[in-house]
Write an enzyme that holds these catalytic residues in place. Structure first.
Site, PDB file in Angstrom:
ATOM      1  N   HIS A   1      86.871  34.045 -11.286  1.00  0.00           N
ATOM      2  CA  HIS A   1      86.309  35.137 -10.483  1.00  0.00           C
ATOM      3  C   HIS A   1      85.098  34.717  -9.654  1.00  0.00           C
ATOM      4  O   HIS A   1      84.576  35.488  -8.863  1.00  0.00           O
ATOM      5  CB  HIS A   1      85.881  36.316 -11.375  1.00  0.00           C
ATOM      6  CG  HIS A   1      84.609  36.051 -12.125  1.00  0.00           C
ATOM      7  ND1 HIS A   1      84.574  35.337 -13.291  1.00  0.00           N
ATOM      8  CD2 HIS A   1      83.323  36.384 -11.866  1.00  0.00           C
ATOM      9  CE1 HIS A   1      83.334  35.247 -13.728  1.00  0.00           C
ATOM     10  NE2 HIS A   1      82.539  35.869 -12.879  1.00  0.00           N
TER      11      HIS A   1
HETATM   12  C1  UD1 Z   1      79.655  40.008 -10.657  1.00  0.00           C
HETATM   13  C2  UD1 Z   1      78.429  39.104 -10.668  1.00  0.00           C
HETATM   14  C3  UD1 Z   1      78.772  37.780 -11.323  1.00  0.00           C
HETATM   15  C4  UD1 Z   1      79.398  37.976 -12.691  1.00  0.00           C
HETATM   16  C5  UD1 Z   1      80.582  38.944 -12.603  1.00  0.00           C
HETATM   17  C6  UD1 Z   1      81.085  39.250 -13.983  1.00  0.00           C
HETATM   18  C7  UD1 Z   1      76.876  39.392  -8.766  1.00  0.00           C
HETATM   19  C8  UD1 Z   1      76.435  38.840  -7.463  1.00  0.00           C
HETATM   20  N1  UD1 Z   1      77.965  38.816  -9.309  1.00  0.00           N
HETATM   21  O1  UD1 Z   1      80.624  39.372  -9.845  1.00  0.00           O
HETATM   22  O2  UD1 Z   1      77.600  37.022 -11.487  1.00  0.00           O
HETATM   23  O3  UD1 Z   1      79.856  36.738 -13.176  1.00  0.00           O
HETATM   24  O4  UD1 Z   1      80.135  40.167 -11.976  1.00  0.00           O
HETATM   25  O5  UD1 Z   1      82.403  39.711 -13.969  1.00  0.00           O
HETATM   26  O6  UD1 Z   1      76.267  40.286  -9.270  1.00  0.00           O
HETATM   27  N2  UD1 Z   1      85.801  45.173  -8.332  1.00  0.00           N
HETATM   28  C9  UD1 Z   1      86.712  46.152  -8.674  1.00  0.00           C
HETATM   29  N3  UD1 Z   1      86.439  46.913  -9.770  1.00  0.00           N
HETATM   30  C10 UD1 Z   1      85.329  46.763 -10.533  1.00  0.00           C
HETATM   31  C11 UD1 Z   1      84.420  45.771 -10.166  1.00  0.00           C
HETATM   32  C12 UD1 Z   1      84.666  44.980  -9.064  1.00  0.00           C
HETATM   33  O7  UD1 Z   1      87.737  46.339  -8.014  1.00  0.00           O
HETATM   34  O8  UD1 Z   1      85.165  47.495 -11.531  1.00  0.00           O
HETATM   35  C13 UD1 Z   1      86.116  44.305  -7.172  1.00  0.00           C
HETATM   36  C14 UD1 Z   1      85.653  44.881  -5.841  1.00  0.00           C
HETATM   37  O9  UD1 Z   1      86.603  44.500  -4.878  1.00  0.00           O
HETATM   38  C15 UD1 Z   1      84.356  44.130  -5.591  1.00  0.00           C
HETATM   39  C16 UD1 Z   1      84.637  42.784  -6.213  1.00  0.00           C
HETATM   40  O10 UD1 Z   1      85.451  43.054  -7.340  1.00  0.00           O
HETATM   41  O11 UD1 Z   1      84.043  44.037  -4.235  1.00  0.00           O
HETATM   42  C17 UD1 Z   1      83.403  42.049  -6.634  1.00  0.00           C
HETATM   43  O12 UD1 Z   1      82.610  42.829  -7.523  1.00  0.00           O
HETATM   44  P1  UD1 Z   1      81.040  42.542  -7.705  1.00  0.00           P
HETATM   45  O13 UD1 Z   1      80.493  43.319  -8.832  1.00  0.00           O
HETATM   46  O14 UD1 Z   1      80.354  42.657  -6.393  1.00  0.00           O
HETATM   47  O15 UD1 Z   1      80.990  41.017  -8.070  1.00  0.00           O
HETATM   48  P2  UD1 Z   1      81.790  40.196  -9.168  1.00  0.00           P
HETATM   49  O16 UD1 Z   1      82.639  39.204  -8.479  1.00  0.00           O
HETATM   50  O17 UD1 Z   1      82.420  41.126 -10.137  1.00  0.00           O
HETATM   51  N1  UDP Z   2      85.898  39.120 -20.866  1.00  0.00           N
HETATM   52  C1  UDP Z   2      86.611  40.195 -21.353  1.00  0.00           C
HETATM   53  N2  UDP Z   2      87.827  40.488 -20.784  1.00  0.00           N
HETATM   54  C2  UDP Z   2      88.356  39.755 -19.763  1.00  0.00           C
HETATM   55  C3  UDP Z   2      87.618  38.649 -19.279  1.00  0.00           C
HETATM   56  C4  UDP Z   2      86.379  38.369 -19.835  1.00  0.00           C
HETATM   57  O1  UDP Z   2      86.171  40.877 -22.280  1.00  0.00           O
HETATM   58  O2  UDP Z   2      89.467  40.087 -19.307  1.00  0.00           O
HETATM   59  C5  UDP Z   2      84.584  38.817 -21.446  1.00  0.00           C
HETATM   60  C6  UDP Z   2      84.420  37.408 -21.971  1.00  0.00           C
HETATM   61  O3  UDP Z   2      84.910  37.296 -23.292  1.00  0.00           O
HETATM   62  C7  UDP Z   2      82.926  37.191 -21.864  1.00  0.00           C
HETATM   63  C8  UDP Z   2      82.541  37.992 -20.640  1.00  0.00           C
HETATM   64  O4  UDP Z   2      83.607  38.926 -20.425  1.00  0.00           O
HETATM   65  O5  UDP Z   2      82.261  37.769 -22.987  1.00  0.00           O
HETATM   66  C9  UDP Z   2      82.419  37.077 -19.455  1.00  0.00           C
HETATM   67  O6  UDP Z   2      82.330  37.850 -18.299  1.00  0.00           O
HETATM   68  P1  UDP Z   2      82.734  37.323 -16.865  1.00  0.00           P
HETATM   69  O7  UDP Z   2      83.634  36.155 -16.996  1.00  0.00           O
HETATM   70  O8  UDP Z   2      83.217  38.494 -16.110  1.00  0.00           O
HETATM   71  O9  UDP Z   2      81.324  36.921 -16.233  1.00  0.00           O
HETATM   72  P2  UDP Z   2      80.336  35.679 -16.369  1.00  0.00           P
HETATM   73  O10 UDP Z   2      80.122  35.379 -17.816  1.00  0.00           O
HETATM   74  O11 UDP Z   2      80.923  34.536 -15.609  1.00  0.00           O
HETATM   75  O12 UDP Z   2      79.100  36.163 -15.685  1.00  0.00           O
END
Ligand code: UD1
Ligand code: UDP
Length: 351
Positions: free
Chosen positions: A203
């Site tokens: 992601h």
């Molecule tokens: C965010 C964090 C990242 C973290 C990740 C965990 C920032 C800059 N990034 O990234 O550090 O590792 O969360 O998962 O804060 N979206 C949905 N539904 C949701 C959430 C997101 O559809 O519930 C989609 C939307 O298209 C959105 C995209 O995901 O634009 C990105 O979501 P966003 O929260 O901006 O960043 P992440 O890539 O999730």
């Molecule tokens: N995780 C989860 N379900 C999923 C993918 C990840 O519960 O389908 C959990 C994972 O076990 C870990 C956390 O989400 O505890 C990691 O989050 P993510 O990979 O979204 O973000 P990051 O750690 O890179 O910021």
């Protein structure tokens, strides 16, 4: 003590679960959910499964560009701080929700507590790196998960109230691992056999937003023989849809919706190898001694690289395939604390 905790993204809910449990034994905690993650399987499922108290404030900010998303959060969090007058404001990790909470509080002279402070990838193109650096520099209490994090902060002249308490994600795994084994039916649900599948998560913006890198990653998945299960992050799903990539064309790949934490721990524990660009997943692989291949050029979690337990491969197809083939037997070294980081944090704040 009255503490406001700001949460917004999936890994923050998981980190908050053990800390909130400890904090609420003696103190008042109000939770602000920024709404950065909003799908039920990216948010509600964690509150329910991990018994995290319902947020007191839900900002419903949702997705957006960095400036818009962070700015809207900042304005809303500021109002709540002014009304509630907390003693501290607590943030986790490195998301836009972290930065918004930290900035809002610091400008109002409310001391900021940063849990998972001091991590660095040394790659300022990552939004997370900017968020971490800014947050660490305005925080009053910096709870670090590792000695490396302490060193990183020392190198930036941040030494006051910097404490290695261990990793709250290790606390969460220790607390939930057995529960996951008892409750999760995820292997049966997806017809998976223990140690006979690869687990994938992707992601990170540096991958999803670069079609060339995504093409390489998907090519490597296609060339990896056997069953691969991929709980797909909505960001990645949307990106792949927008470039018209059909994941059904990748042999052996089971793409599933994001799963809850207990299912994720079960998938991780039973995987023969994990391929990921997630920070949290790299660590959990290490905690559970499952070999990991990291689809990034750098990692903040350098301790996991010991003995090739985690191999950094970037997005080069050949490197990914070599790492997948490599026979490694990770063994966990206790460099992420003793599973009591949350207790230590609350004790230190108390004293
Ligand atoms: C965010 C964090 C990242 C973290 C990740 C965990 C920032 C800059 N990034 O990234 O550090 O590792 O969360 O998962 O804060 N979206 C949905 N539904 C949701 C959430 C997101 O559809 O519930 C989609 C939307 O298209 C959105 C995209 O995901 O634009 C990105 O979501 P966003 O929260 O901006 O960043 P992440 O890539 O999730
Ligand atoms: N995780 C989860 N379900 C999923 C993918 C990840 O519960 O389908 C959990 C994972 O076990 C870990 C956390 O989400 O505890 C990691 O989050 P993510 O990979 O979204 O973000 P990051 O750690 O890179 O910021």
């Amino acid at each position: 003590m009255k503490i406001i905790t700001v949460l917004g993204a999936r890994p923050q809910f998981i980190k908050a679960a053990p800390v909130s449990r400890e904090l609420r034994k003696k103190h008042t905690e109000l939770i602000i959910h920024t709404g950065q993650h909003y799908d039920a399987n990216m948010s509600d499922i964690f509150f329910e499964e991990l018994h995290i108290p319902k947020p007191d404030f839900h900002l419903g900010i949702g997705s957006g560009s960095h400036g818009k998303q962070t700015g809207e959060m900042l304005a809303e969090i500021e109002k709540i701080i002014l009304d509630e007058k907390p003693d501290y404001l607590l943030v986790y990790g490195d998301t836009n929700s972290t930065l918004a909470g930290a900035l809002a509080a610091a400008k109002l002279h409310v001391p900021v507590i940063h849990i998972e402070a001091g991590l660095r990838s040394f790659n300022k193109k990552m939004p997370e790196e900017i968020n971490r650096i800014m947050t660490d520099h305005v925080s009053e209490y910096l709870f670090c998960p590792t000695d490396t994090a302490i060193e990183n902060l020392t190198n930036e002249n941040i030494t006051h109230n910097v404490i290695n308490v261990g990793d709250v994600m290790f606390d969460a795994v220790e607390y939930n691992r057995q529960l996951a084994e008892e409750k999760s039916t995820v292997l049966a649900d997806h017809e998976l056999t223990s140690k006979d599948f690869y687990l994938i998560t992707v992601h990170r913006a540096e991958n999803t937003d670069d079609p060339e890198k995504m093409k390489n990653i998907l090519d490597a998945f296609a060339k990896t023989e056997g069953t691969k299960v991929w709980p797909i992050h909505p960001r990645t799903k949307h990106k792949l849809e927008s470039i018209g990539f059909d994941l059904a064309s990748v042999p052996g790949l089971k793409v599933i919706e994001p799963v809850g934490y207990l299912d994720m721990l079960t998938l991780e524990y039973h995987a023969k190898k994990i391929l990921t660009d997630s920070g949290g997943v790299q660590k959990e692989a290490y905690f559970m001694e499952v070999p990991c291949v990291t689809l990034r050029e750098q990692t903040e979690w350098v301790e996991t690289l010991e003995g090739d337990a985690n191999i950094l491969v970037g997005t080069d197809v050949g490197k990914i395939l070599d790492a997948v083939q490599k026979d490694v037997n990770p063994s966990y070294k206790p460099v992420f604390g003793d599973g009591k980081a949350s207790e230590k944090i609350v004790d230190i704040l108390q004293s």
